[in-house]
Design a protein around this motif. Structure first.
Motif, PDB file in Angstrom:
ATOM      1  N   TRP A 125       0.815  -1.204   0.000  1.00  0.00           N
ATOM      2  CA  TRP A 125       0.000   0.000   0.000  1.00  0.00           C
ATOM      3  C   TRP A 125       0.847   1.251   0.000  1.00  0.00           C
ATOM      4  O   TRP A 125       1.917   1.315   0.592  1.00  0.00           O
ATOM      5  CB  TRP A 125      -0.888   0.045   1.240  1.00  0.00           C
ATOM      6  CG  TRP A 125      -1.951  -1.004   1.285  1.00  0.00           C
ATOM      7  CD1 TRP A 125      -2.432  -1.742   0.246  1.00  0.00           C
ATOM      8  CD2 TRP A 125      -2.656  -1.435   2.446  1.00  0.00           C
ATOM      9  NE1 TRP A 125      -3.404  -2.601   0.698  1.00  0.00           N
ATOM     10  CE2 TRP A 125      -3.562  -2.431   2.035  1.00  0.00           C
ATOM     11  CE3 TRP A 125      -2.615  -1.070   3.777  1.00  0.00           C
ATOM     12  CZ2 TRP A 125      -4.425  -3.073   2.918  1.00  0.00           C
ATOM     13  CZ3 TRP A 125      -3.465  -1.703   4.658  1.00  0.00           C
ATOM     14  CH2 TRP A 125      -4.361  -2.683   4.225  1.00  0.00           C
ATOM     15  N   SER A 126       0.300   2.285  -0.618  1.00  0.00           N
ATOM     16  CA  SER A 126       0.885   3.625  -0.514  1.00  0.00           C
ATOM     17  C   SER A 126       0.427   4.222   0.826  1.00  0.00           C
ATOM     18  O   SER A 126      -0.428   3.650   1.513  1.00  0.00           O
ATOM     19  CB  SER A 126       0.389   4.504  -1.661  1.00  0.00           C
ATOM     20  OG  SER A 126      -1.001   4.752  -1.509  1.00  0.00           O
ATOM     21  N   LYS A 127       0.964   5.369   1.157  1.00  0.00           N
ATOM     22  CA  LYS A 127       0.535   6.048   2.390  1.00  0.00           C
ATOM     23  C   LYS A 127      -0.939   6.424   2.308  1.00  0.00           C
ATOM     24  O   LYS A 127      -1.668   6.341   3.288  1.00  0.00           O
ATOM     25  CB  LYS A 127       1.400   7.273   2.667  1.00  0.00           C
ATOM     26  CG  LYS A 127       2.814   6.902   3.069  1.00  0.00           C
ATOM     27  CD  LYS A 127       3.654   8.126   3.328  1.00  0.00           C
ATOM     28  CE  LYS A 127       5.075   7.725   3.705  1.00  0.00           C
ATOM     29  NZ  LYS A 127       5.939   8.877   3.960  1.00  0.00           N
ATOM     30  N   SER A 128      -1.383   6.831   1.103  1.00  0.00           N
ATOM     31  CA  SER A 128      -2.812   7.172   0.971  1.00  0.00           C
ATOM     32  C   SER A 128      -3.705   5.942   1.101  1.00  0.00           C
ATOM     33  O   SER A 128      -4.804   6.037   1.633  1.00  0.00           O
ATOM     34  CB  SER A 128      -3.155   7.859  -0.330  1.00  0.00           C
ATOM     35  OG  SER A 128      -2.103   8.173  -1.110  1.00  0.00           O
ATOM     36  N   ASP A 129      -3.224   4.786   0.612  1.00  0.00           N
ATOM     37  CA  ASP A 129      -4.001   3.545   0.768  1.00  0.00           C
ATOM     38  C   ASP A 129      -4.191   3.231   2.250  1.00  0.00           C
ATOM     39  O   ASP A 129      -5.299   2.912   2.694  1.00  0.00           O
ATOM     40  CB  ASP A 129      -3.292   2.354   0.105  1.00  0.00           C
ATOM     41  CG  ASP A 129      -3.228   2.444  -1.399  1.00  0.00           C
ATOM     42  OD1 ASP A 129      -4.135   3.050  -2.007  1.00  0.00           O
ATOM     43  OD2 ASP A 129      -2.270   1.889  -1.977  1.00  0.00           O
ATOM     44  N   LEU A 130      -3.100   3.301   3.004  1.00  0.00           N
ATOM     45  CA  LEU A 130      -3.185   3.023   4.440  1.00  0.00           C
ATOM     46  C   LEU A 130      -4.081   4.044   5.130  1.00  0.00           C
ATOM     47  O   LEU A 130      -4.910   3.678   5.968  1.00  0.00           O
ATOM     48  CB  LEU A 130      -1.788   3.022   5.065  1.00  0.00           C
ATOM     49  CG  LEU A 130      -1.736   2.737   6.567  1.00  0.00           C
ATOM     50  CD1 LEU A 130      -2.351   1.381   6.890  1.00  0.00           C
ATOM     51  CD2 LEU A 130      -0.307   2.821   7.079  1.00  0.00           C
ATOM     52  N   ALA A 131      -3.949   5.292   4.766  1.00  0.00           N
ATOM     53  CA  ALA A 131      -4.776   6.346   5.370  1.00  0.00           C
ATOM     54  C   ALA A 131      -6.265   6.068   5.138  1.00  0.00           C
ATOM     55  O   ALA A 131      -7.072   6.216   6.057  1.00  0.00           O
ATOM     56  CB  ALA A 131      -4.393   7.707   4.802  1.00  0.00           C
ATOM     57  N   ARG A 132      -6.624   5.655   3.924  1.00  0.00           N
ATOM     58  CA  ARG A 132      -8.033   5.332   3.643  1.00  0.00           C
ATOM     59  C   ARG A 132      -8.529   4.211   4.536  1.00  0.00           C
ATOM     60  O   ARG A 132      -9.637   4.266   5.057  1.00  0.00           O
ATOM     61  CB  ARG A 132      -8.210   4.939   2.175  1.00  0.00           C
ATOM     62  CG  ARG A 132      -8.402   6.107   1.248  1.00  0.00           C
ATOM     63  CD  ARG A 132      -8.889   5.669  -0.122  1.00  0.00           C
ATOM     64  NE  ARG A 132      -7.973   4.777  -0.807  1.00  0.00           N
ATOM     65  CZ  ARG A 132      -6.895   5.165  -1.481  1.00  0.00           C
ATOM     66  NH1 ARG A 132      -6.592   6.445  -1.556  1.00  0.00           N
ATOM     67  NH2 ARG A 132      -6.119   4.297  -2.089  1.00  0.00           N
TER      68      ARG A 132
END
Length: 99
Positions: free
Chosen positions: A23-30
């Protein structure tokens, strides 16, 4: 398998889990219902990870471990099915046989 009582969520362990999941940081954030800036600040060590987020991370870690086992043992399960002319076999049965 990681014992969650021994796991301390640090910037390194957070990043390791995120990368393990691909995951990217945005994926994890979501998935954590927070902003990518929050993830940045945790991974940079600027802020500590809050307790509710730690609980969510432990759930994600357990999911990662479960998926890892399925990926690891799926070929053995398929081989068992072929050998025994079965249509389906649960991977945990193969896992126990191999351990």
């Amino acid at each position: 398998m990681i014992d969650k009582h021994e796991l301390e969520w640090t910037k390194e362990s957070l990043r390791t889990l995120r990368l393990r999941m691909g995951w990217s940081k945005s994926d994890l954030a979501r998935r954590l219902h927070c902003s990518s800036e929050d993830v940045d600040s945790w991974e940079d060590g600027v802020r500590l990870i809050e307790t509710p987020i730690k609980s969510e991370l432990e759930i994600l870690l357990r999911q990662a471990e479960e998926v890892c086992d399925e990926v690891k043992y799926a070929p053995f399960a398929e081989n068992e099915c072929d050998k025994k002319a079965l249509e389906q076999i649960h991977f945990s049965r193969v896992k126990l046989d191999l351990e």
